[in-house]
Design an enzyme around this catalytic site. Structure first.
Site, short mmCIF file in Angstrom:
data_model
loop_
_atom_site.label_atom_id
_atom_site.label_comp_id
_atom_site.label_asym_id
_atom_site.label_seq_id
_atom_site.Cartn_x
_atom_site.Cartn_y
_atom_site.Cartn_z
N SER A 80 -0.95 -19.62 69.78
CA SER A 80 -0.52 -18.83 68.56
C SER A 80 -0.40 -17.31 68.56
O SER A 80 0.15 -16.55 67.70
CB SER A 80 -1.03 -19.39 67.13
OG SER A 80 -2.38 -19.02 67.18
N SER A 90 -5.21 -21.27 71.51
CA SER A 90 -4.30 -19.85 71.08
C SER A 90 -4.77 -18.47 71.64
O SER A 90 -4.02 -17.58 71.49
CB SER A 90 -4.10 -19.90 69.79
OG SER A 90 -3.41 -21.06 69.28
N LYS A 111 -4.64 -9.44 65.02
CA LYS A 111 -3.54 -10.41 64.72
C LYS A 111 -3.55 -10.73 63.12
O LYS A 111 -4.30 -10.46 62.38
CB LYS A 111 -4.30 -11.82 65.24
CG LYS A 111 -3.42 -13.15 65.14
CD LYS A 111 -4.28 -14.39 66.08
CE LYS A 111 -3.36 -15.43 65.80
NZ LYS A 111 -3.91 -16.64 66.50
#
Length: 495
Positions: A161, A185, A81
């Site tokens: 997210s 998330s 990420k």
């Protein structure tokens, strides 16, 4: 040589084949790089791909395997990420304000993975500064969910997210991915993509080198194809770290050993407060099915009450923006990232932040600044922290009564269309996507989302299990029961 079938292997399967020398780490890596090249234009899961670095790391893995020095993740290609600092590689939290930032240091979590032999494929898309529930706030554009409703070509969100992480795992563009969870998330995008995501207990993984959103809530964790892979990844990611004083100094268990253990006699709590008004019947039916699966496996089902659940979402959307406004004050255009010239330093600050931050980040910074301002701190932030204590106490009382895990829905719906929920017109509607997940962050508890079925349109739905502090092992045990009962789900390839 590339072989698309290699990308279908789980981490556990790939590990066996690499150890037996049936495949090489370089072959596996090349197969993933080819898959990314073919699919990323359609899915937008990666914001930066690192093919040279990946090949170099894979060759080093092959050398260690040949010498009998393989690590726990030797040769396994992962996506990272964009929130995790990776030395010399694009790290921008999917934000314009961090343009061209390439740190000279490595986050503790990714350093742990590389020490165990994992291979980095690249950096994954996400909501800007991890603020979002749909991966539509990224400076690099929205990620597209590899799942589609039956008979419909409409592009769907992957959740947020960590949408890039979930989409890449679901579409076979990495064997597993790092992710972070501040209010859901990891778990919400996992539920939207039929992947497994675990948010560990606060303090289980170091936050050092991860771009901060809300420091008392943020926690790193993995998104993987199945429960076993998630357990393998978390074992490598978790550690104490002297550079993060909130990380906890306790041994990291062998999480994989918990997978497949009996749940007979375990007390599973069912909180009545999670039966919210207007919850779709499909979610309610899935929850009932999950309860029966646990009961059939020998678990004891007990009804519990978590009375302060209804206050969790409003309290979260005070605490998280308050901490975000403080954390994001460091982005000023002076030392790194975007700089927009101004007539003086103050003007430069204003212009840089105005141009560098997206609308949702600005909204949360402004909310956070407001609730921390003189005259409002007691009325909002202090009160929200008191509510947080009550939420934590609810869970403590349930666990003290003998409950060992709590079963709830993961999300209030399946994935929705890109641009379907207007963030500017009705941001609260988007925030409601976190209704089942934020309590876990507010209480600092571990939670896992496991694929549990498909809705009437053929889209994945997930169930969530919440555990006692630092008892991720029970989540892997119970999550595996759900996984075995529900079966595996994969999207039909269209990309």
């Amino acid at each position: 040589m590339t072989d698309s079938s290699l990308t279908q292997l789980t981490i556990a399967q790939a590990r066996e084949k690499l150890a037996a020398r049936d495949i090489s780490a370089l072959e596996l890596t090349e197969s993933y790089l080819a898959a990314i090249e073919a699919a990323n234009g359609a899915l937008n899961a990666y914001v930066a791909v690192t093919p040279d670095k990946a090949r170099e790391m894979a060759k080093a893995s092959d050398a260690r395997i040949a010498k009998g020095e393989a690590g726990a993740l030797e040769g396994i290609p992962l996506g990272i990420k964009d929130l995790f600092a990776t030395e010399g590689v694009h790290t921008q939290a999917a934000s314009h304000i961090l343009d061209h930032f390439e740190p000279r240091y490595e986050s503790t979590v990714t350093a742990n993975l590389w020490a165990d032999g994992a291979v980095m494929l690249g950096k994954l898309n996400m909501d800007e500064f991890a603020m979002g529930s749909s991966n539509e706030t990224s400076y690099y554009g929205p990620v597209v969910n590899p799942w589609r409703a039956e008979g419909d070509n409409k592009a769907l969100v992957p959740g947020g997210s960590s949408g890039g992480s979930a989409a890449a795992v679901a579409a076979w563009l990495c064997a597993g991915a790092t992710a972070t969870d501040t209010g859901g998330s990891i778990r919400q995008p996992a539920a939207f993509t039929a992947t497994v995501g675990i948010k560990p207990t606060y303090g289980r993984c170091s936050r050092w080198g991860i771009v901060a959103f809300a420091s008392s809530l943020d926690q790193a964790g993995p998104i993987a194809r199945d429960v076993r892979d998630a357990a393998i990844l978390l074992k490598s990611m978790a550690s104490v770290d002297p550079r993060d004083t909130t990380s906890v100094d306790r041994p990291v268990p062998d999480y994989e050993a918990a997978v497949g253990q009996s749940v007979k006699g375990l007390k599973i709590g069912i909180p009545k407060e999670y039966r919210i008004d207007g919850m779709p019947e499909e979610i309610e039916a899935l929850w009932r099915k999950g309860i029966e699966w646990m009961r059939d496996a020998g678990a004891e089902i007990v009804d519990i009450s978590l009375p302060h659940t209804k206050y969790a979402l409003p309290a979260y959307y005070i605490v998280a923006p308050a901490e975000a406004s403080s954390n994001l004050a460091r982005y000023d255009g002076v030392r790194y990232g975007l700089r927009v010239p101004g007539s003086d330093v103050s003007d430069m600050y204003e212009k840089t932040r105005a141009a560098g931050f997206g609308r949702e980040v600005k909204r949360r910074v402004m909310i956070g600044t407001y609730v921390l301002s003189a005259g409002y701190y007691d009325a909002y932030y202090l009160r929200a922290q008191k509510v947080r204590t009550l939420i934590k106490r609810d869970f403590e009382e349930a666990f003290a009564a003998g409950v060992e895990a709590i079963l709830t829905p993961a999300t209030p719906s399946a994935a929705f269309g890109i641009a379907e929920q207007d963030m500017d017109a009705d941001p609260v509607k988007m925030y409601l996507n976190d209704i089942f997940t934020v309590t876990v962050n507010m209480a600092g508890l571990p939670g896992i989302a496991v694929p549990a079925g498909l809705d009437g349109k053929g889209l994945p739905l997930g169930l969530q299990l919440i555990g006692r502090p630092f008892d991720e092992e029970t989540l892997f045990r119970t999550g595996y029961v759900l996984e075995q009962a529900a079966g595996k789900f994969a999207p039909k390839r269209w990309w």
